[in-house]
Design an enzyme around this catalytic site. Structure first.
Site, mmCIF file in Angstrom:
data_model
loop_
_atom_site.group_PDB
_atom_site.id
_atom_site.type_symbol
_atom_site.label_atom_id
_atom_site.label_comp_id
_atom_site.label_asym_id
_atom_site.label_seq_id
_atom_site.Cartn_x
_atom_site.Cartn_y
_atom_site.Cartn_z
ATOM 1 N N GLY A 51 60.715 -30.320 -47.916
ATOM 2 C CA GLY A 51 59.691 -29.611 -47.161
ATOM 3 C C GLY A 51 58.482 -30.461 -46.829
ATOM 4 N N GLY A 57 55.443 -31.716 -47.578
ATOM 5 C CA GLY A 57 54.613 -31.836 -48.765
ATOM 6 C C GLY A 57 53.191 -32.269 -48.480
ATOM 7 N N GLY A 86 49.428 -34.381 -51.570
ATOM 8 C CA GLY A 86 49.429 -33.914 -50.188
ATOM 9 C C GLY A 86 48.581 -34.743 -49.244
ATOM 10 N NE ARG A 89 53.957 -36.208 -38.438
ATOM 11 C CZ ARG A 89 54.996 -36.388 -39.266
ATOM 12 N NH1 ARG A 89 55.494 -37.602 -39.437
ATOM 13 N NH2 ARG A 89 55.538 -35.371 -39.901
ATOM 14 N NE ARG A 91 60.720 -32.583 -40.747
ATOM 15 C CZ ARG A 91 60.124 -33.755 -40.855
ATOM 16 N NH1 ARG A 91 60.807 -34.800 -41.290
ATOM 17 N NH2 ARG A 91 58.855 -33.898 -40.564
ATOM 18 C CG ASP A 116 64.112 -35.903 -45.794
ATOM 19 O OD1 ASP A 116 65.054 -36.593 -46.198
ATOM 20 O OD2 ASP A 116 62.927 -36.191 -46.015
#
Length: 644
Positions: free
Chosen positions: A204, A206, A240, A297, A304, A396
């Site tokens: 996931g 993170g 994180g 981004r 994915r 991923d």
């Protein structure tokens, strides 16, 4: 086969190379491998269909090109949404409508949150999240007088964002997550994946938090995501956060790869948080404090392979989400697959008897799998063409839209070395080295096909066909790219294989060699002792034996050029349009990073400007095309870890 696949997914730890290549081994004997030797190292690409026995290979035209002919259109004739066929070409940021919006005027459309099931909890406690595609979270990274390091005007144009917005005093606060962006609905995506060939379970986002999706004036859907914005339930025991060093690399390479014409996620801006983050760069017990940073981004989607894998791996309670997510992806990113017409005759024989026909018009999921496979193959062929090594091709980190995604310890080839890996974590087995990327692409496609087979969206035959198409598409693209790089009208396997072998033996700079190759004249009367003069800047310190080998190759090459009938000037122009002069070498990144860590951001901004025109001469920027200096071979420059 399908029962074996399902059983494997029930025990995800068994999904390693054996499982993936059970697909490959089940392909008919008509499949063959294309390979050539480089210093006794076999660069083995993926399977390629033998055209003599398979009607599917009768044409090199991509199946997805046929599918894209059926793009859904609104009643007014405009294309709303776009398929991977459009995604595979970088989104055009030219704004003919000249729309210039303030941040508060962006048109948000939160389809991911609106149409897919989410986590009922919103706390940040690390945990397994079941039967959900995302968790709503908000950015939480601490900031102290954040600064805008760099920005992309072309991405702003793509979003219809007025470039004057970068000048706003609150811009760094908004894009560090410290101030909310009006209209955003932040969340972290839930997914799993294979890491270095082993099933890793839930991973996931993170440290990446999606703000939502923006629809621009061309009705293109663009997801904005802050990387390094703080903890999520998927952070496990990490903080994180991201550091300036890795954030500069991601920002610059996202835009550099786009300018090279290769599908990729983009980067709107890079903000330095003003706080420090502790990182152990080499995992050697020597952590240090580094400046923190956040990259915004931008991509059509951050879905994915692992987004689908996780739900399939959890069995009957979650596997239905594979279909839900597939429907979502098709609806928003592959809309041309929704209403396939039988009139397009997208049926292919796999040569396995009367029941061997794969009809892509009767199963949109099979057509989707083929498109995902083909665009993955095209992406990796383009990487090989410019010498780009991703470094961490875990499932991923594989986009279902065929985008370059997740820039970690990437690297462009300097000296040509097929075994090059920029990732120190990958050193023991070099699983993700440059030469292995095509095969790893197939391995990952096999995992993806396994997943959607387990969800009963496609059968074994359709899964196998998707992988056949991967092999065919890769070879079509790779051969076309290499043919253009050497300026010939048709593919010459022997000439290209011999060239790459020579380059590997003498560790010739990959980028500079192909750029200089356009200076070779199509004149077979040139004396032998003058043949290598145009290449003297890259053929360094070679003895007589190697000089003779290169002379022999150039002589054969000159004969091919002479027979082509293409003028030297025309060929040079064509070759320079596919062989970049400027690539984002790791040492260039490091120089910009060193200055930025001291508060000087001009190096980052200048490098961004140079990499925006990689195929142009830019004589005033000549130093950016130089070979790496001696210091560039030190750890942390030529090779990096996954640490950020």
């Amino acid at each position: 086969m399908l029962s074996q696949i399902s059983a494997s997914l029930s025990h995800p730890s068994s999904l390693t190379a054996t499982t993936a290549f059970s697909f490959r081994s089940s392909l008919r004997p008509k499949l063959r491998s294309f390979s050539f030797n480089l210093q006794d190292r076999r660069f083995s690409t993926v399977v390629c269909i033998d055209g003599s026995s398979s009607p599917a290979a009768a044409s090199a035209v991509s199946v997805s090109e046929d599918l894209n002919d059926q793009t859904l259109r609104n009643n007014d004739g405009n294309n709303y949404g776009y398929g991977v066929g459009d995604n595979a070409k970088n989104i055009d940021s030219s704004n003919q409508n000249n729309v210039k919006l303030k941040l508060e005027e962006l048109k948000w459309d939160h389809s991911f949150v609106r149409e897919l099931p989410g986590d009922p909890r919103t706390d940040l406690v690390p945990r397994q999240v079941f039967r959900s595609c995302y968790t709503k979270v908000s950015p939480s990274a601490e900031v102290d007088n954040p600064q805008l390091v760099a920005w992309s005007d072309s991405v702003a144009e793509l979003l219809d964002l007025d470039p004057k917005e970068f000048e706003r005093p609150d811009f760094p606060l908004i894009f560090s997550g410290a101030s909310p962006l009006v209209g955003a609905m932040p969340y972290a995506q839930c997914y799993g994946g294979h890491q270095f060939g082993m099933w890793a379970g839930q991973l996931g986002d993170g440290r990446a938090i999606t703000l939502g999706e923006v629809l621009n004036s061309k009705s293109q859907r663009l997801e904005l995501q802050l990387k390094g914005a703080g903890r999520t339930p998927y952070s496990r025991f990490a903080d994180g956060l991201a550091v300036l060093r890795s954030s500069i690399r991601e920002f610059l390479c996202s835009e550099a790869i786009h300018s090279l014409g290769i599908p990729t996620t983009r980067a709107l801006c890079l903000v330095k948080t003003g706080k420090f983050v502790t990182r152990d760069m080499f995992y050697d017990g020597n952590p240090k404090d580094e400046p923190g940073a956040i990259v915004c981004r931008v991509a059509q989607s951050f879905l994915r392979f692992g987004s689908y894998q996780l739900h399939a791996s959890r069995g009957k309670d979650d596997i239905g989400l594979v279909r839900t997510l597939a429907d979502y992806a098709i609806r928003h990113h592959f809309p041309h697959l929704e209403n396939l017409s039988k009139s397009y005759s997208l049926s292919f024989s796999t040569g396995e008897g009367d029941d061997s026909v794969v009809d892509l018009t009767s199963n949109k999921y099979a057509a989707w799998a083929v498109e995902v496979a083909e665009h993955t193959a095209s992406l990796i062929a383009n990487w090989q063409g410019v010498g780009f090594t991703h470094g961490v091709l875990n499932t991923d980190n594989m986009s279902v839209l065929g985008l370059t995604i997740d820039y970690g310890p990437f690297g462009f080839l300097d000296a040509f070395d097929p075994s090059y890996t920029p990732n120190t974590t990958d050193l023991p087995g070099r699983r993700y080295c440059f030469a292995n990327q095509p095969d790893i692409g197939l391995w990952n496609i096999a995992q993806f096909a396994t997943t959607i087979s387990a969800a009963q969206l496609i059968n074994d035959k359709e899964a196998n066909y998707a992988m056949e198409r991967y092999g065919t598409k890769f070879m079509d693209e790779y051969q076309a790219i290499m043919t253009k790089k050497i300026g010939l009208p048709k593919y010459n396997k022997q000439l290209i294989s011999e060239l790459l072998k020579n380059m590997a033996v003498d560790k010739v700079d990959y980028t500079n060699f192909f750029r200089l190759l356009s200076n070779i004249k199509a004149d077979p009367t040139i004396p032998e002792d003058e043949l290598l003069i145009p290449l003297k800047a890259v053929l360094l310190d070679i003895g007589k034996e190697r000089k003779d080998a290169w002379t022999s190759w150039v002589k054969s090459y000159t004969q091919e050029l002479s027979a082509s009938g293409i003028s030297d000037e025309e060929r040079k122009t064509a070759m320079n349009s596919v062989n970049p002069k400027y690539i984002l070498r790791n040492y260039l990144c490091q120089s910009a990073i060193d200055a930025a860590e001291q508060g000087d951001f001009e190096g980052v901004r200048r490098l961004l400007k140079v990499m925006a025109r990689p195929y142009d001469e830019q004589p005033e920027m000549e130093k950016y095309a130089c070979l790496p200096p001696a210091w560039a071979s030190r750890p942390g420059v030529c090779m990096l870890s996954c640490s950020s």
